[in-house]
Scaffold this motif. Structure first.
Motif, PDB file in Angstrom:
ATOM      1  N   LEU A   7      -6.006  -0.563  -3.860  1.00  0.00           N
ATOM      2  CA  LEU A   7      -7.679   0.399  -3.413  1.00  0.00           C
ATOM      3  C   LEU A   7      -8.620   0.164  -4.076  1.00  0.00           C
ATOM      4  CD1 LEU A   7      -6.521   3.784  -2.785  1.00  0.00           C
ATOM      5  CD2 LEU A   7      -6.871   2.730  -1.385  1.00  0.00           C
ATOM      6  N   GLY A   8      -8.992  -1.061  -4.715  1.00  0.00           N
ATOM      7  CA  GLY A   8      -9.894  -1.769  -4.751  1.00  0.00           C
ATOM      8  C   GLY A   8     -10.165  -1.285  -6.645  1.00  0.00           C
ATOM      9  N   ASN A   9      -9.241  -0.496  -7.213  1.00  0.00           N
ATOM     10  CA  ASN A   9      -9.312  -0.041  -9.239  1.00  0.00           C
ATOM     11  C   ASN A   9      -9.253  -1.416  -9.388  1.00  0.00           C
ATOM     12  OD1 ASN A   9      -9.931   1.499 -10.785  1.00  0.00           O
ATOM     13  ND2 ASN A   9      -7.353   1.282 -11.365  1.00  0.00           N
ATOM     14  N   THR A  10     -10.402  -2.277 -10.455  1.00  0.00           N
ATOM     15  CA  THR A  10      -9.740  -3.294 -11.546  1.00  0.00           C
ATOM     16  C   THR A  10      -9.492  -2.792 -12.716  1.00  0.00           C
ATOM     17  OG1 THR A  10     -11.810  -4.277 -11.020  1.00  0.00           O
ATOM     18  CG2 THR A  10      -9.563  -4.804  -9.676  1.00  0.00           C
ATOM     19  N   THR A  11     -10.541  -1.470 -12.978  1.00  0.00           N
ATOM     20  CA  THR A  11     -11.369  -0.900 -14.031  1.00  0.00           C
ATOM     21  C   THR A  11     -11.025   0.564 -14.826  1.00  0.00           C
ATOM     22  OG1 THR A  11     -13.317   0.266 -12.914  1.00  0.00           O
ATOM     23  CG2 THR A  11     -13.702  -1.845 -13.204  1.00  0.00           C
ATOM     24  N   ALA A  42      -4.433   2.172   7.658  1.00  0.00           N
ATOM     25  CA  ALA A  42      -5.719   1.345   8.561  1.00  0.00           C
ATOM     26  C   ALA A  42      -6.919   2.497   8.231  1.00  0.00           C
ATOM     27  CB  ALA A  42      -5.729   3.233   9.640  1.00  0.00           C
ATOM     28  N   LEU A  43      -7.106   2.623   7.188  1.00  0.00           N
ATOM     29  CA  LEU A  43      -8.908   2.607   6.539  1.00  0.00           C
ATOM     30  C   LEU A  43      -8.976   1.362   5.765  1.00  0.00           C
ATOM     31  CD1 LEU A  43     -10.840   4.547   5.144  1.00  0.00           C
ATOM     32  CD2 LEU A  43      -9.395   5.340   2.998  1.00  0.00           C
ATOM     33  N   ARG A  44      -7.858   0.568   4.385  1.00  0.00           N
ATOM     34  CA  ARG A  44      -7.623  -0.653   4.162  1.00  0.00           C
ATOM     35  C   ARG A  44      -8.161  -1.760   4.743  1.00  0.00           C
ATOM     36  NH1 ARG A  44      -2.590  -1.667   0.785  1.00  0.00           N
ATOM     37  NH2 ARG A  44      -4.653  -3.936   0.747  1.00  0.00           N
ATOM     38  N   PHE A  45      -7.315  -1.740   6.168  1.00  0.00           N
ATOM     39  CA  PHE A  45      -7.666  -2.306   7.329  1.00  0.00           C
ATOM     40  C   PHE A  45      -9.086  -2.877   7.962  1.00  0.00           C
ATOM     41  CE2 PHE A  45      -8.618  -3.980  12.012  1.00  0.00           C
ATOM     42  CZ  PHE A  45      -7.679  -5.287  11.632  1.00  0.00           C
ATOM     43  N   HIS A  46      -9.656  -1.236   8.067  1.00  0.00           N
ATOM     44  CA  HIS A  46     -10.715  -1.305   8.938  1.00  0.00           C
ATOM     45  C   HIS A  46     -11.944  -1.053   7.582  1.00  0.00           C
ATOM     46  CE1 HIS A  46      -9.659  -0.355  12.523  1.00  0.00           C
ATOM     47  NE2 HIS A  46      -9.359   1.098  12.070  1.00  0.00           N
ATOM     48  N   GLN A  47     -11.333  -1.038   6.079  1.00  0.00           N
ATOM     49  CA  GLN A  47     -13.063  -1.579   5.456  1.00  0.00           C
ATOM     50  C   GLN A  47     -12.496  -3.044   4.816  1.00  0.00           C
ATOM     51  OE1 GLN A  47     -15.044   0.708   5.045  1.00  0.00           O
ATOM     52  NE2 GLN A  47     -14.497   1.905   6.739  1.00  0.00           N
ATOM     53  N   ALA A  48     -11.430  -3.493   5.310  1.00  0.00           N
ATOM     54  CA  ALA A  48     -10.665  -4.483   4.734  1.00  0.00           C
ATOM     55  C   ALA A  48     -10.813  -4.584   2.715  1.00  0.00           C
ATOM     56  CB  ALA A  48     -11.772  -5.437   4.955  1.00  0.00           C
ATOM     57  N   ILE A  49      -9.951  -4.240   2.532  1.00  0.00           N
ATOM     58  CA  ILE A  49      -9.112  -3.693   1.088  1.00  0.00           C
ATOM     59  C   ILE A  49      -7.991  -4.416   0.777  1.00  0.00           C
ATOM     60  CG2 ILE A  49      -8.707  -2.497  -0.982  1.00  0.00           C
ATOM     61  CD1 ILE A  49     -10.000  -0.145   1.030  1.00  0.00           C
ATOM     62  N   ARG A  92     -18.378   2.895  -1.865  1.00  0.00           N
ATOM     63  CA  ARG A  92     -17.751   3.480  -3.035  1.00  0.00           C
ATOM     64  C   ARG A  92     -16.439   3.383  -2.598  1.00  0.00           C
ATOM     65  NH1 ARG A  92     -21.997   8.256  -5.515  1.00  0.00           N
ATOM     66  NH2 ARG A  92     -23.333   6.700  -6.865  1.00  0.00           N
ATOM     67  N   VAL A  93     -15.238   2.643  -3.049  1.00  0.00           N
ATOM     68  CA  VAL A  93     -14.105   2.986  -2.487  1.00  0.00           C
ATOM     69  C   VAL A  93     -13.697   3.783  -3.012  1.00  0.00           C
ATOM     70  CG1 VAL A  93     -12.181   1.974  -2.639  1.00  0.00           C
ATOM     71  CG2 VAL A  93     -14.192   0.370  -3.017  1.00  0.00           C
ATOM     72  N   PHE A 141     -13.134   6.625  -0.031  1.00  0.00           N
ATOM     73  CA  PHE A 141     -14.246   6.238   1.300  1.00  0.00           C
ATOM     74  C   PHE A 141     -14.699   7.787   1.836  1.00  0.00           C
ATOM     75  CE2 PHE A 141     -12.414   2.046   1.804  1.00  0.00           C
ATOM     76  CZ  PHE A 141     -13.548   1.394   1.490  1.00  0.00           C
ATOM     77  N   GLY A 142     -14.710   8.592   0.652  1.00  0.00           N
ATOM     78  CA  GLY A 142     -15.739  10.147   1.577  1.00  0.00           C
ATOM     79  C   GLY A 142     -15.023  10.663   1.940  1.00  0.00           C
TER      80      GLY A 142
END
Length: 256
Positions: free
Chosen positions: A24-28, A60-67, A204-205, A225-226
């Motif tokens: 989900l984009g977390n690397t920190t 679906a969220l990861r697909f549409h937001q290209a994560i 903001r992911v 994503f909101g």
């Protein structure tokens, strides 16, 4: 060193724990080896994070937001071409706009030749199944607390030994007790852009924080994503958060 969840000795553990999954984009926001022992880390990866990431809404969220995942792959979506031809839709990574549509071989003769066809794929929605989200939120809540106490050994030890946290600890790790409810609502659109002081436009992911109320309650707030997700760390009730929203005109704690 004791594990945050099973409370067993974890000095020899080697696994780094991601509070929010890397997919989900977390690397920190990560916890060093030993805060969560290897056994608990592996359990969460398979039994808690995997079911959460495989929710149709998350896919679906990861697909549409290209994560992309850790392996740099964006999960595909199952859709249809026209009214009934099945198709699997893939997206590229690396900033390339476009994708690949895969259809069954026996369906190829029915595709329009030289014409147009309508491709339908599911969109992301906010009606997430509570069970998979709930245990993930319980895990993330305790780990977020631990992340704030990394430089405070006494505070971190108290976090492990505090019996008030045992119900949510056991719920996250073992699924014990009744279902802990989650408050969810959208506070901004999934495609919302933010302009940094440098002038760069970003999305903001995810973002998170804690809410401490005058009633002595502690809530963990995670926004993906909101979509705002909230869990009560001290008990499986949400009345206090609903009351707080009423007292503060519905504003999110993250923007209060």
């Amino acid at each position: 060193m004791l594990c945050l969840f099973c409370k067993k000795e974890s000095q020899g553990s080697r696994s780094i724990e991601h509070v929010v999954p890397e997919s989900l984009g977390n690397t920190t926001m990560t916890l060093p080896a030993g805060v969560v022992c290897d056994k608990c880390n592996n359990y969460f990866a398979v039994k808690v994070e995997k079911p959460f990431l495989e929710l149709p809404e998350i896919v679906a969220l990861r697909f549409h937001q290209a994560i992309p995942s850790k392996k740099r792959r964006i999960p595909p979506l199952e859709g249809t071409i026209g009214p009934h031809l099945p198709a699997t839709v893939y997206r590229y990574t690396g900033g390339v706009v476009g994708g690949v549509i895969d259809v069954p071989w026996d369906a190829v003769p029915y595709l329009p030749y030289g014409g147009k066809a309508v491709l339908s794929i599911p969109g992301s929605n906010d009606e997430w199944r509570v069970a998979e989200v709930s245990r993930f939120m319980a895990k993330a809540a305790l780990e977020s607390m631990a992340a704030r106490l990394l430089n405070d050994p006494v505070g971190r030890h108290s976090l492990v030994t505090d019996v008030q946290l045992d119900p949510i600890r056991d719920y996250a790790r073992y699924g014990k007790g009744k279902l802990w409810p989650i408050h969810s609502r959208r506070i901004y659109g999934a495609d919302k852009s933010w302009v940094l002081p440098t002038g760069e436009t970003v999305q903001r992911v995810w973002e998170s924080d804690f809410l401490y109320t005058s009633r002595g309650e502690v809530y963990y707030v995670l926004v993906v994503f909101g979509l705002e997700l909230v869990i009560n760390i001290l008990g499986p009730v949400l009345r206090g958060y609903q009351a707080w929203l009423g007292e503060n005109h519905g504003v999110s704690p993250l923007y209060h």
